[in-house]
Design a protein around this motif. Structure first.
Motif, PDB file in Angstrom:
ATOM      1  N   VAL A  45       2.777  -4.308  -6.227  1.00  0.00           N
ATOM      2  CA  VAL A  45       2.168  -3.277  -5.472  1.00  0.00           C
ATOM      3  C   VAL A  45       2.930  -3.024  -4.169  1.00  0.00           C
ATOM      4  O   VAL A  45       3.591  -4.132  -3.494  1.00  0.00           O
ATOM      5  CB  VAL A  45       0.796  -3.815  -4.932  1.00  0.00           C
ATOM      6  CG1 VAL A  45       0.087  -2.614  -4.253  1.00  0.00           C
ATOM      7  CG2 VAL A  45       0.095  -3.954  -6.299  1.00  0.00           C
ATOM      8  N   GLN A  46       3.338  -1.543  -4.046  1.00  0.00           N
ATOM      9  CA  GLN A  46       4.323  -1.134  -2.740  1.00  0.00           C
ATOM     10  C   GLN A  46       3.566  -0.071  -2.292  1.00  0.00           C
ATOM     11  O   GLN A  46       2.454   0.509  -2.695  1.00  0.00           O
ATOM     12  CB  GLN A  46       5.673  -0.808  -3.257  1.00  0.00           C
ATOM     13  CG  GLN A  46       6.385  -2.075  -3.990  1.00  0.00           C
ATOM     14  CD  GLN A  46       7.474  -1.421  -4.499  1.00  0.00           C
ATOM     15  OE1 GLN A  46       7.883  -0.524  -5.283  1.00  0.00           O
ATOM     16  NE2 GLN A  46       8.695  -2.429  -3.868  1.00  0.00           N
ATOM     17  N   GLU A  47       3.952   0.328  -1.144  1.00  0.00           N
ATOM     18  CA  GLU A  47       3.352   1.438  -0.370  1.00  0.00           C
ATOM     19  C   GLU A  47       3.463   2.784  -1.184  1.00  0.00           C
ATOM     20  O   GLU A  47       2.493   3.566  -1.190  1.00  0.00           O
ATOM     21  CB  GLU A  47       4.088   1.548   0.796  1.00  0.00           C
ATOM     22  CG  GLU A  47       3.849   0.417   1.980  1.00  0.00           C
ATOM     23  CD  GLU A  47       4.537   0.777   3.388  1.00  0.00           C
ATOM     24  OE1 GLU A  47       5.066   2.028   3.588  1.00  0.00           O
ATOM     25  OE2 GLU A  47       4.630  -0.030   4.019  1.00  0.00           O
ATOM     26  N   ASP A  48       4.421   2.799  -2.085  1.00  0.00           N
ATOM     27  CA  ASP A  48       4.670   4.282  -2.899  1.00  0.00           C
ATOM     28  C   ASP A  48       3.819   4.145  -4.012  1.00  0.00           C
ATOM     29  O   ASP A  48       3.922   4.861  -4.937  1.00  0.00           O
ATOM     30  CB  ASP A  48       6.149   4.300  -2.989  1.00  0.00           C
ATOM     31  CG  ASP A  48       6.726   3.476  -3.828  1.00  0.00           C
ATOM     32  OD1 ASP A  48       6.316   2.313  -3.806  1.00  0.00           O
ATOM     33  OD2 ASP A  48       7.836   3.633  -4.403  1.00  0.00           O
ATOM     34  N   GLY A  49       3.242   2.920  -4.275  1.00  0.00           N
ATOM     35  CA  GLY A  49       2.398   2.772  -5.589  1.00  0.00           C
ATOM     36  C   GLY A  49       2.428   1.550  -6.028  1.00  0.00           C
ATOM     37  O   GLY A  49       2.830   0.424  -5.601  1.00  0.00           O
ATOM     38  N   GLN A  50       1.897   1.529  -7.449  1.00  0.00           N
ATOM     39  CA  GLN A  50       1.665   0.112  -7.988  1.00  0.00           C
ATOM     40  C   GLN A  50       2.084   0.176  -9.325  1.00  0.00           C
ATOM     41  O   GLN A  50       1.901   1.030 -10.181  1.00  0.00           O
ATOM     42  CB  GLN A  50       0.335  -0.349  -7.881  1.00  0.00           C
ATOM     43  CG  GLN A  50      -0.776   0.721  -8.594  1.00  0.00           C
ATOM     44  CD  GLN A  50      -2.004   0.196  -8.288  1.00  0.00           C
ATOM     45  OE1 GLN A  50      -2.506  -0.894  -8.231  1.00  0.00           O
ATOM     46  NE2 GLN A  50      -3.064   1.177  -8.433  1.00  0.00           N
ATOM     47  N   HIS A  51       2.635  -0.830  -9.868  1.00  0.00           N
ATOM     48  CA  HIS A  51       3.635  -0.928 -11.258  1.00  0.00           C
ATOM     49  C   HIS A  51       3.238  -2.066 -11.881  1.00  0.00           C
ATOM     50  O   HIS A  51       3.182  -3.306 -11.286  1.00  0.00           O
ATOM     51  CB  HIS A  51       4.936  -0.681 -11.199  1.00  0.00           C
ATOM     52  CG  HIS A  51       5.326   0.423 -10.283  1.00  0.00           C
ATOM     53  ND1 HIS A  51       5.652   1.751 -10.714  1.00  0.00           N
ATOM     54  CD2 HIS A  51       5.842   0.266  -8.783  1.00  0.00           C
ATOM     55  CE1 HIS A  51       5.879   2.410  -9.546  1.00  0.00           C
ATOM     56  NE2 HIS A  51       6.305   1.717  -8.569  1.00  0.00           N
ATOM     57  N   ILE A  52       2.642  -2.038 -13.262  1.00  0.00           N
ATOM     58  CA  ILE A  52       2.294  -3.284 -14.091  1.00  0.00           C
ATOM     59  C   ILE A  52       3.909  -3.921 -14.492  1.00  0.00           C
ATOM     60  O   ILE A  52       4.695  -3.352 -14.749  1.00  0.00           O
ATOM     61  CB  ILE A  52       1.399  -2.792 -15.179  1.00  0.00           C
ATOM     62  CG1 ILE A  52       1.065  -4.081 -15.910  1.00  0.00           C
ATOM     63  CG2 ILE A  52       2.203  -2.132 -16.211  1.00  0.00           C
ATOM     64  CD1 ILE A  52      -0.339  -3.946 -16.486  1.00  0.00           C
ATOM     65  N   ILE A  53       3.773  -5.201 -14.366  1.00  0.00           N
ATOM     66  CA  ILE A  53       5.048  -5.844 -14.613  1.00  0.00           C
ATOM     67  C   ILE A  53       4.841  -6.573 -15.954  1.00  0.00           C
ATOM     68  O   ILE A  53       5.423  -6.705 -16.820  1.00  0.00           O
ATOM     69  CB  ILE A  53       5.456  -6.955 -13.388  1.00  0.00           C
ATOM     70  CG1 ILE A  53       5.376  -6.295 -12.254  1.00  0.00           C
ATOM     71  CG2 ILE A  53       6.422  -7.850 -13.735  1.00  0.00           C
ATOM     72  CD1 ILE A  53       6.686  -5.303 -12.068  1.00  0.00           C
ATOM     73  N   ASP A  54       3.400  -7.011 -16.328  1.00  0.00           N
ATOM     74  CA  ASP A  54       3.286  -7.808 -17.503  1.00  0.00           C
ATOM     75  C   ASP A  54       1.616  -7.540 -17.724  1.00  0.00           C
ATOM     76  O   ASP A  54       0.913  -7.814 -16.878  1.00  0.00           O
ATOM     77  CB  ASP A  54       3.569  -9.271 -17.301  1.00  0.00           C
ATOM     78  CG  ASP A  54       3.652  -9.995 -18.599  1.00  0.00           C
ATOM     79  OD1 ASP A  54       2.670  -9.593 -19.587  1.00  0.00           O
ATOM     80  OD2 ASP A  54       4.349 -10.883 -18.955  1.00  0.00           O
ATOM     81  N   TYR A  55       1.448  -7.237 -18.973  1.00  0.00           N
ATOM     82  CA  TYR A  55      -0.134  -6.971 -19.304  1.00  0.00           C
ATOM     83  C   TYR A  55      -0.658  -8.350 -19.116  1.00  0.00           C
ATOM     84  O   TYR A  55      -1.886  -8.425 -19.289  1.00  0.00           O
ATOM     85  CB  TYR A  55       0.005  -6.312 -20.646  1.00  0.00           C
ATOM     86  CG  TYR A  55       0.183  -4.793 -20.396  1.00  0.00           C
ATOM     87  CD1 TYR A  55      -0.613  -4.060 -19.974  1.00  0.00           C
ATOM     88  CD2 TYR A  55       1.500  -4.306 -20.877  1.00  0.00           C
ATOM     89  CE1 TYR A  55      -0.395  -2.473 -20.048  1.00  0.00           C
ATOM     90  CE2 TYR A  55       1.746  -3.050 -20.673  1.00  0.00           C
ATOM     91  CZ  TYR A  55       0.839  -2.167 -20.125  1.00  0.00           C
ATOM     92  OH  TYR A  55       1.096  -0.838 -19.839  1.00  0.00           O
ATOM     93  N   GLY A  56      -0.014  -9.383 -19.568  1.00  0.00           N
ATOM     94  CA  GLY A  56      -0.386 -10.728 -19.155  1.00  0.00           C
ATOM     95  C   GLY A  56      -1.225 -11.547 -20.268  1.00  0.00           C
ATOM     96  O   GLY A  56      -0.949 -11.061 -21.301  1.00  0.00           O
TER      97      GLY A  56
END
Length: 69
Positions: free
Chosen positions: A29-40
């Motif tokens: 999660v960053q200021e410019d958005g959020q990105h999934i890294i691993d579906y887990g």
């Protein structure tokens, strides 16, 4: 906002997620958005520094961990 997930932060939350085999996804999660890294998957181990999910370790201070409700 109503979320369908809970952000895990405390050791107790990681312990409960591991105990009940809850699927936990890893997000950046960053200021410019959020990105999934691993579906887990289920939490396999946790320390003060990292969380182990599906054989991979992720730093607690870098990523956000979300458990499905």
């Amino acid at each position: 906002m109503n979320h369908t997930y809970k952000v895990l932060q405390d050791d107790v939350e990681f312990f409960a997620a591991a105990l009940f085999q809850v699927r936990v996804s890893v997000w950046h999660v960053q200021e410019d958005g959020q990105h999934i890294i691993d579906y887990g998957g289920p939490v396999e181990a946790y320390t003060d520094v990292s969380i182990k999910i599906s054989g991979k370790r992720y730093f607690r201070d870098v990523f956000e961990f979300r458990a499905q409700k």
